[in-house]
Write a protein that holds these residues in place. Structure first.
Motif, PDB file in Angstrom:
ATOM      1  N   ARG A  77       4.234  26.799  39.374  1.00 11.81           N
ATOM      2  CA  ARG A  77       3.819  26.129  40.615  1.00 11.81           C
ATOM      3  C   ARG A  77       4.550  24.814  40.835  1.00 11.81           C
ATOM      4  O   ARG A  77       4.519  23.942  39.965  1.00 11.81           O
ATOM      5  N   SER A  78       5.172  24.686  41.991  1.00 11.24           N
ATOM      6  CA  SER A  78       5.865  23.437  42.335  1.00 11.24           C
ATOM      7  C   SER A  78       4.858  22.412  42.837  1.00 11.24           C
ATOM      8  O   SER A  78       3.962  22.743  43.603  1.00 11.24           O
ATOM      9  N   ILE A  79       5.059  21.171  42.388  1.00 11.12           N
ATOM     10  CA  ILE A  79       4.151  20.105  42.830  1.00 11.12           C
ATOM     11  C   ILE A  79       4.955  18.816  42.878  1.00 11.12           C
ATOM     12  O   ILE A  79       5.867  18.622  42.069  1.00 11.12           O
ATOM     13  N   GLU A  80       4.625  17.932  43.834  1.00  9.44           N
ATOM     14  CA  GLU A  80       5.449  16.724  43.944  1.00  9.44           C
ATOM     15  C   GLU A  80       4.904  15.547  43.160  1.00  9.44           C
ATOM     16  O   GLU A  80       5.639  14.645  42.819  1.00  9.44           O
ATOM     17  N   ARG A  81       3.594  15.576  42.830  1.00  8.43           N
ATOM     18  CA  ARG A  81       3.061  14.455  42.041  1.00  8.43           C
ATOM     19  C   ARG A  81       3.467  14.606  40.564  1.00  8.43           C
ATOM     20  O   ARG A  81       3.942  15.665  40.146  1.00  8.43           O
ATOM     21  N   THR A  82       3.236  13.529  39.788  1.00 10.90           N
ATOM     22  CA  THR A  82       3.565  13.585  38.361  1.00 10.90           C
ATOM     23  C   THR A  82       2.629  14.569  37.639  1.00 10.90           C
ATOM     24  O   THR A  82       1.420  14.574  37.884  1.00 10.90           O
ATOM     25  N   VAL A  83       3.195  15.368  36.759  1.00 10.12           N
ATOM     26  CA  VAL A  83       2.409  16.355  36.013  1.00 10.12           C
ATOM     27  C   VAL A  83       1.848  15.677  34.750  1.00 10.12           C
ATOM     28  O   VAL A  83       2.531  14.856  34.133  1.00 10.12           O
ATOM     29  N   ASP A  84       0.620  16.027  34.369  1.00  7.01           N
ATOM     30  CA  ASP A  84       0.052  15.513  33.117  1.00  7.01           C
ATOM     31  C   ASP A  84       0.542  16.416  31.969  1.00  7.01           C
ATOM     32  O   ASP A  84       0.014  17.513  31.789  1.00  7.01           O
ATOM     33  N   TYR A  85       1.518  15.916  31.219  1.00  6.37           N
ATOM     34  CA  TYR A  85       2.137  16.755  30.182  1.00  6.37           C
ATOM     35  C   TYR A  85       1.282  16.909  28.931  1.00  6.37           C
ATOM     36  O   TYR A  85       1.647  17.646  28.023  1.00  6.37           O
ATOM     37  N   THR A  86       0.129  16.198  28.879  1.00  6.99           N
ATOM     38  CA  THR A  86      -0.714  16.339  27.685  1.00  6.99           C
ATOM     39  C   THR A  86      -1.788  17.402  27.902  1.00  6.99           C
ATOM     40  O   THR A  86      -2.646  17.596  27.049  1.00  6.99           O
ATOM     41  N   SER A  87      -1.773  18.059  29.041  1.00  6.43           N
ATOM     42  CA  SER A  87      -2.852  18.995  29.350  1.00  6.43           C
ATOM     43  C   SER A  87      -2.319  20.344  29.813  1.00  6.43           C
ATOM     44  O   SER A  87      -1.103  20.550  29.876  1.00  6.43           O
ATOM     45  N   TYR A  88      -3.253  21.226  30.203  1.00  4.96           N
ATOM     46  CA  TYR A  88      -2.905  22.547  30.737  1.00  4.96           C
ATOM     47  C   TYR A  88      -1.919  22.438  31.897  1.00  4.96           C
ATOM     48  O   TYR A  88      -1.173  23.382  32.167  1.00  4.96           O
ATOM     49  N   GLU A  89      -1.912  21.294  32.588  1.00  5.32           N
ATOM     50  CA  GLU A  89      -1.030  21.155  33.761  1.00  5.32           C
ATOM     51  C   GLU A  89       0.428  21.400  33.406  1.00  5.32           C
ATOM     52  O   GLU A  89       1.190  21.930  34.200  1.00  5.32           O
ATOM     53  N   SER A  90       0.823  20.992  32.189  1.00  2.00           N
ATOM     54  CA  SER A  90       2.250  21.104  31.815  1.00  2.00           C
ATOM     55  C   SER A  90       2.720  22.564  31.809  1.00  2.00           C
ATOM     56  O   SER A  90       3.890  22.847  31.982  1.00  2.00           O
ATOM     57  N   GLY A  91       1.781  23.502  31.612  1.00  2.00           N
ATOM     58  CA  GLY A  91       2.153  24.911  31.512  1.00  2.00           C
ATOM     59  C   GLY A  91       2.291  25.599  32.852  1.00  2.00           C
ATOM     60  O   GLY A  91       2.959  26.632  32.947  1.00  2.00           O
ATOM     61  N   ILE A  92       1.651  25.048  33.874  1.00  2.00           N
ATOM     62  CA  ILE A  92       1.636  25.781  35.148  1.00  2.00           C
ATOM     63  C   ILE A  92       2.232  25.006  36.319  1.00  2.00           C
ATOM     64  O   ILE A  92       2.563  25.607  37.331  1.00  2.00           O
ATOM     65  N   LEU A  93       2.351  23.681  36.174  1.00  2.00           N
ATOM     66  CA  LEU A  93       2.877  22.875  37.284  1.00  2.00           C
ATOM     67  C   LEU A  93       4.233  22.298  36.912  1.00  2.00           C
ATOM     68  O   LEU A  93       4.456  21.888  35.774  1.00  2.00           O
ATOM     69  N   ARG A  94       5.118  22.226  37.903  1.00  2.00           N
ATOM     70  CA  ARG A  94       6.430  21.638  37.620  1.00  2.00           C
ATOM     71  C   ARG A  94       6.887  20.838  38.838  1.00  2.00           C
ATOM     72  O   ARG A  94       6.528  21.136  39.976  1.00  2.00           O
ATOM     73  N   ASN A  95       7.719  19.833  38.543  1.00  2.00           N
ATOM     74  CA  ASN A  95       8.484  19.196  39.602  1.00  2.00           C
ATOM     75  C   ASN A  95       9.788  19.990  39.651  1.00  2.00           C
ATOM     76  O   ASN A  95      10.335  20.351  38.612  1.00  2.00           O
ATOM     77  N   ASP A  96      10.291  20.275  40.824  1.00  2.00           N
ATOM     78  CA  ASP A  96      11.410  21.223  40.882  1.00  2.00           C
ATOM     79  C   ASP A  96      12.697  20.726  40.229  1.00  2.00           C
ATOM     80  O   ASP A  96      13.556  21.536  39.882  1.00  2.00           O
ATOM     81  N   ASP A  97      12.804  19.417  40.014  1.00  2.00           N
ATOM     82  CA  ASP A  97      14.017  18.973  39.319  1.00  2.00           C
ATOM     83  C   ASP A  97      14.047  19.484  37.873  1.00  2.00           C
ATOM     84  O   ASP A  97      15.098  19.518  37.235  1.00  2.00           O
ATOM     85  N   LEU A  98      12.887  19.949  37.352  1.00  2.00           N
ATOM     86  CA  LEU A  98      12.845  20.520  35.990  1.00  2.00           C
ATOM     87  C   LEU A  98      13.853  21.671  35.859  1.00  2.00           C
ATOM     88  O   LEU A  98      14.531  21.808  34.837  1.00  2.00           O
ATOM     89  N   ILE A  99      13.952  22.470  36.906  1.00  2.00           N
ATOM     90  CA  ILE A  99      14.823  23.648  36.862  1.00  2.00           C
ATOM     91  C   ILE A  99      16.286  23.223  36.696  1.00  2.00           C
ATOM     92  O   ILE A  99      17.013  23.780  35.872  1.00  2.00           O
ATOM     93  N   PHE A 100      16.676  22.222  37.432  1.00  2.00           N
ATOM     94  CA  PHE A 100      18.081  21.784  37.379  1.00  2.00           C
ATOM     95  C   PHE A 100      18.360  21.039  36.062  1.00  2.00           C
ATOM     96  O   PHE A 100      19.406  21.211  35.450  1.00  2.00           O
ATOM     97  N   LYS A 101      17.379  20.234  35.620  1.00  2.00           N
ATOM     98  CA  LYS A 101      17.547  19.523  34.339  1.00  2.00           C
ATOM     99  C   LYS A 101      17.634  20.524  33.178  1.00  2.00           C
ATOM    100  O   LYS A 101      18.365  20.333  32.214  1.00  2.00           O
ATOM    101  N   THR A 102      16.850  21.609  33.284  1.00  2.00           N
ATOM    102  CA  THR A 102      16.865  22.624  32.218  1.00  2.00           C
ATOM    103  C   THR A 102      18.245  23.263  32.110  1.00  2.00           C
ATOM    104  O   THR A 102      18.775  23.445  31.007  1.00  2.00           O
ATOM    105  N   ILE A 103      18.834  23.582  33.252  1.00  2.00           N
ATOM    106  CA  ILE A 103      20.157  24.232  33.200  1.00  2.00           C
ATOM    107  C   ILE A 103      21.180  23.285  32.562  1.00  2.00           C
ATOM    108  O   ILE A 103      22.003  23.707  31.742  1.00  2.00           O
ATOM    109  N   ASP A 104      21.108  21.985  32.909  1.00  2.00           N
ATOM    110  CA  ASP A 104      22.036  21.028  32.285  1.00  2.00           C
ATOM    111  C   ASP A 104      21.848  21.000  30.775  1.00  2.00           C
ATOM    112  O   ASP A 104      22.817  21.023  30.007  1.00  2.00           O
TER     113      ASP A 104
END
Ligand SMILES: C[S@@+](CC[C@H](N)C(=O)[O-])C[C@H]1O[C@@H](n2cnc3c(N)ncnc32)[C@H](O)[C@@H]1O
Length: 246
Positions: free
Chosen positions: A154-181
Motif C-alpha cells: 500500500r502506497s502512503i504519503e505520510r511517514t511509516v512507523d517502521y517499528t510496527s505492523y505498518e512497515s510490512g504493508i505500507l510504503r512510501n513509493d520512493d522505497l521502490i526506486f531506492k531498493t533498485i539502487d
C-alpha cells in the motif's frame, strides 16, 4: 513451475482472529499484536515452524510469501550454494526455505527492529546473519548472488512507523526506486533479483517507472514472470531479473 498451492501456512490460533483480509490494515494490526506461531507445509508435509515476533509482518493468509517459498522449495528459484539476501525478511519464511535448500549464506535483513528475534531461531547457521538496517545499507558492492524482496503493497504519503505492523504493508513509493539502487549495487553481475510487486490498476504508471529504473542496473531482456495472481484492483506479480554482467 511455481505452484502457489504447493505451500500452505497454518496459524496456530487462527480461530481467534476478529478480522479478515478484507479489512487489510486491521487484519495485519491484529496479526502482529503478539508473537504468533505459524507452520509452513510444502506439498502437505510440514517443513518449517516459525514464531512471528510481535510487531512483525505475518504472512498468514497472504499470497506473496507462498509464491516465494514455493519458488525456492521447488528449485524454480535456485539458491543452492548461493549467497542470498532475504530483504524485508519479516519473520524470514523465504530465507528459512533458502536455509533448507542449502544456500551458502542467508542475510535476514529488515528495517523493523523487532526482527532481531530471528537470531533465536535454531535453524540459523553460523554463516547466516540477522540485521536491522534500511534496505542493504551496510552491504558491500557485488557481494550477493540472489536478493528476494516482497514489497509492502500500500502506497502512503505520510511517514511509516517502521517499528510496527505498518512497515510490512505500507510504503512510501520512493522505497521502490531506492531498493533498485541498493539491490543493483549489492548483487554480483549476473545475480538475480526476485521480487513480489502488486500493480494496482490506478497506479500502473508507477510500474512503468519501476521498469525503467530497473534498466539502469538489470538486463531487462531477462525479466521472467514466475507467478501471477489476478486481483479485482490489480495484479500480484512474482518477477525475477538478472543484474547486467558487464
Ligand atoms: C510485505 S512484508 C514481507 C515480509 C516477509 N518477506 C514475508 O514474506 O513474510 C515487507 C517487509 O519489508 C520490510 N521493509 C519495509 N521497508 C523496508 C526498508 N526500507 N528496508 C528493509 N526492509 C523494509 C517490512 O518491515 C516488512 O517486513
Amino acid at each position: 513451475m511455481i505452484r502457489q498451492e504447493d505451500v500452505s501456512i497454518v496459524l496456530k490460533d487462527a480461530e481467534t482472529l476478529q478480522h479478515t483480509r478484507k479489512d487489510y490494515i486491521e487484519y495485519h494490526q491484529e496479526l502482529s499484536s503478539k508473537a504468533r506461531e505459524i507452520s509452513v507445509l510444502f506439498q502437505d508435509k510440514k517443513v518449517l515452524d516459525v514464531t512471528v515476533p510481535p510487531g512483525v509482518f505475518n504472512p498468514y493468509g497472504g499470497i506473496a510469501a507462498q509464491a516465494f517459498m514455493s519458488g525456492v522449495l521447488s528449485g524454480e528459484i535456485d539458491v543452492k550454494g548461493k549467497k542470498v539476501v532475504d530483504l524485508g525478511c519479516g519473520c524470514g519464511v523465504a530465507g528459512w526455505c533458502c536455509v533448507l535448500k542449502e544456500s551458502e549464506k542467508v542475510l535476514f535483513t529488515d528495517i523493523n527492529p523487532n526482527v532481531i528475534a530471528l537470531k533465536d531461531n535454531p535453524m540459523l547457521r553460523p554463516q547466516d546473519e540477522v540485521k536491522v538496517q534500511d534496505l542493504c545499507a551496510g552491504e558491500e558492492k557485488d557481494s550477493y548472488d540472489v536478493v528476494l524482496m516482497g514489497f509492502p503493497s500500500r502506497s502512503i504519503e505520510r511517514t511509516v512507523d517502521y517499528t510496527s505492523y505498518e512497515s510490512g504493508i505500507l510504503r512510501n513509493d520512493d522505497l521502490i526506486f531506492k531498493t533498485i539502487d541498493d539491490v543493483g549495487r549489492v548483487l554480483k553481475p549476473g545475480g538475480k533479483f526476485v521480487f513480489f510487486y502488486r500493480v494496482f490498476n490506478d497506479r500502473f504508471p508507477l510500474y512503468l517507472e519501476f521498469t525503467s529504473k530497473l534498466a539502469q542496473y538489470f538486463d531487462i531482456s531477462s525479466v521472467k514472470l514466475l507467478w501471477y495472481s489476478y486481483e479485482a484492483t490489480g495484479h500480484g506479480l512474482l518477477l525475477s531479473v538478472d543484474k547486467a554482467s558487464l
